[in-house]
Design a protein around this motif. Structure first.
Motif, short mmCIF file in Angstrom:
data_model
loop_
_atom_site.label_atom_id
_atom_site.label_comp_id
_atom_site.label_asym_id
_atom_site.label_seq_id
_atom_site.Cartn_x
_atom_site.Cartn_y
_atom_site.Cartn_z
N ILE A 251 5.45 5.84 -7.54
CA ILE A 251 6.60 6.07 -8.24
C ILE A 251 6.47 7.83 -8.56
CG2 ILE A 251 7.21 6.39 -10.78
CD1 ILE A 251 6.60 3.28 -10.79
N GLU A 252 5.23 8.38 -8.50
CA GLU A 252 4.86 9.78 -8.30
C GLU A 252 5.20 10.53 -7.09
OE1 GLU A 252 0.69 10.07 -9.45
OE2 GLU A 252 1.11 8.78 -11.14
N GLY A 253 5.69 9.78 -6.11
CA GLY A 253 6.16 10.00 -4.78
C GLY A 253 5.32 9.93 -3.77
N HIS A 254 4.13 9.60 -3.96
CA HIS A 254 3.01 9.42 -2.92
C HIS A 254 3.49 8.27 -1.81
CE1 HIS A 254 0.43 12.17 -4.27
NE2 HIS A 254 0.59 11.83 -5.75
N GLU A 255 3.12 8.31 -0.47
CA GLU A 255 3.27 7.39 0.41
C GLU A 255 2.27 6.32 0.17
OE1 GLU A 255 2.96 8.52 4.56
OE2 GLU A 255 3.60 6.44 5.25
N GLY B 262 0.89 13.17 -0.98
CA GLY B 262 -0.23 12.64 0.08
C GLY B 262 0.20 11.02 0.64
N THR B 263 -0.76 10.53 1.35
CA THR B 263 -0.68 9.04 1.86
C THR B 263 -1.86 8.19 1.61
OG1 THR B 263 0.86 10.01 3.77
CG2 THR B 263 -0.11 7.85 3.77
N PHE B 264 -1.78 7.36 0.92
CA PHE B 264 -2.80 6.58 0.30
C PHE B 264 -2.79 5.16 1.26
CE2 PHE B 264 -2.10 9.49 -2.97
CZ PHE B 264 -3.29 9.34 -3.47
N PHE B 265 -3.96 4.87 2.11
CA PHE B 265 -3.80 3.72 2.80
C PHE B 265 -4.82 2.54 1.93
CE2 PHE B 265 -3.00 7.16 6.02
CZ PHE B 265 -2.03 6.16 6.81
N ILE B 266 -4.07 1.79 1.66
CA ILE B 266 -4.83 0.81 0.65
C ILE B 266 -5.59 -0.41 1.13
CG2 ILE B 266 -4.11 -1.03 -1.20
CD1 ILE B 266 -3.52 2.04 -1.73
#
Ligand SMILES: *[C@@H]1O[C@H](CO)[C@@H](O)[C@H](O)[C@H]1NC(C)=O
Ligand SMILES: *[C@@H]1O[C@H](CO)[C@@H](O)[C@H](O)[C@H]1NC(C)=O
Length: 327
Positions: free
Chosen positions: A102-106, A83-87
């Motif tokens: 590192i786990e491959g999320h955006e 998934g995609t995490f907007f910070i």
């Protein structure tokens, strides 16, 4: 001064022309109201993309809620669903954000403190600040491409100046009830031509931004009663059980799948993920669609979805599509 000249040129040069799909072509241009699938693929050859997005802080209070949603969900090529995490800067633990990457999320940008800037300078600075923090924990800024505005209050021109100035690729904050049914869902589009679809919340875009993308937010619909539209799952009414949460997403997914097969974007806010029923219903929805729709369903990041829109391949060969390989 330089920026103003460039913007002025863009305004005069392009915005008075109607967007024509014959000239506005992928990979770097797409008209907002182009209902044809990228690559003119027939529906049976379009992978149904599902994008799970998150916004706000990442810390020890919530990261495991988020990880549980993806636990044991994989894609047709056996790579894990991502998934995609907007910070949001304030309140986040950047070491944890680094581990999600590192786990491959955006990783994308949400805000400094949960409040949307009100002008272009504010957007430029807020995006820059979050990017600098991401870089400080080793995240490659070339991979930080997207912005989500707080409260889905799309920032219009000011936000897109922030996106462009920071070398980013897309916004994903424009929600619209007008494009939220099987016959009206939109494909992602670029800001090469105006007008684009207007957003229910926030501002308008009054300048063109060639090559910058919008990944639109279609509303969900209440699962009972009058089925009113709701953009955040947390804003949809009468969702209490795991089954309710499942149905909320599955109904919208089905409308995408049976409609144009445009990408299905989900927004998971911290309150939703903190509720065990809603979290479990969300995870079950992802597992179920992968199990039942088989190789037709791909759960990828927004950046990976855009890569497909820019360079579409038929679902029959999607397992070898390079941007969807595990990283
Ligand atoms: C721009 O917005 C910031 C906060 O987002 C504010 O501090 C500043 O005063 C604003 N500048 C102008 C010119 O309005
Ligand atoms: C929500 O549930 C209440 C109580 O069951 C019901 O009266 C109401 O009509 C429901 N609202 C919607 C939008 O379904």
């Amino acid at each position: 001064m330089m920026l103003r000249l460039v913007l002025l040129w863009a305004l005069i040069g392009l915005s008075l022309q109607i967007c024509e799909p014959s000239t506005c072509k992928i990979p770097n241009c797409r008209c907002f109201n182009d209902a044809t699938a990228p690559g003119d693929l027939p529906k049976s050859e379009i992978p149904q993309i599902v994008m799970v997005s998150f916004e706000g802080t990442i810390n020890y209070d919530n990261i495991n809620n988020y990880r549980q949603i993806f636990a044991s969900v994989s894609n047709p090529n056996n790579c894990p669903a991502r998934g995609t995490f907007f910070i949001q800067d304030v309140g986040s633990d950047y070491k944890l954000i680094s581990s999600l990457r590192i786990e491959g999320h955006e990783i994308g940008v949400f805000s400094v403190n949960g409040i949307a800037p009100t002008n272009s300078t504010g957007w430029i600075d807020a995006i820059k600040q979050v990017r600098a923090e991401l870089e400080s924990v080793g995240i490659n800024l070339n991979d930080v491409k997207g912005v989500r505005a707080p409260e889905l209050a799309y920032g219009g021109t000011g936000e897109l100046i922030g996106v462009a100035t920071n070398g980013m690729l897309y916004d994903s904050s424009c929600s619209s009830a007008a494009f939220s049914d099987s016959n009206t869902y939109l494909w992602p589009y670029t800001f090469d031509y105006l007008p684009t679809g207007s957003c229910d919340n926030g501002k308008q875009t009054t300048y063109t931004f060639p090559g910058k993308w919008e990944v639109p937010v279609a509303d969900l619909h209440d699962i009972s009663g009058d089925k009113l539209p709701c953009s955040f799952p947390s804003a949809c009414r009468n969702i209490t059980s795991k089954r309710d949460a499942f149905d909320l997403f599955f109904n919208a997914f089905s409308d995408h799948y049976n409609g144009r097969r445009t990408p299905f974007l989900m927004i998971i806010d911290p309150a939703w993920a903190a509720d065990k029923n809603k979290r479990d219903g969300t995870a079950e929805f992802l597992q179920y669609t992968r199990a039942v729709f088989g190789d037709n369903v791909w759960i990828v990041t927004i950046a990976q979805a855009l890569q497909w829109v820019q360079e579409p391949v038929p679902v029959s060969v999607a397992k070898t599509f390079v941007p969807w390989q595990c990283n």
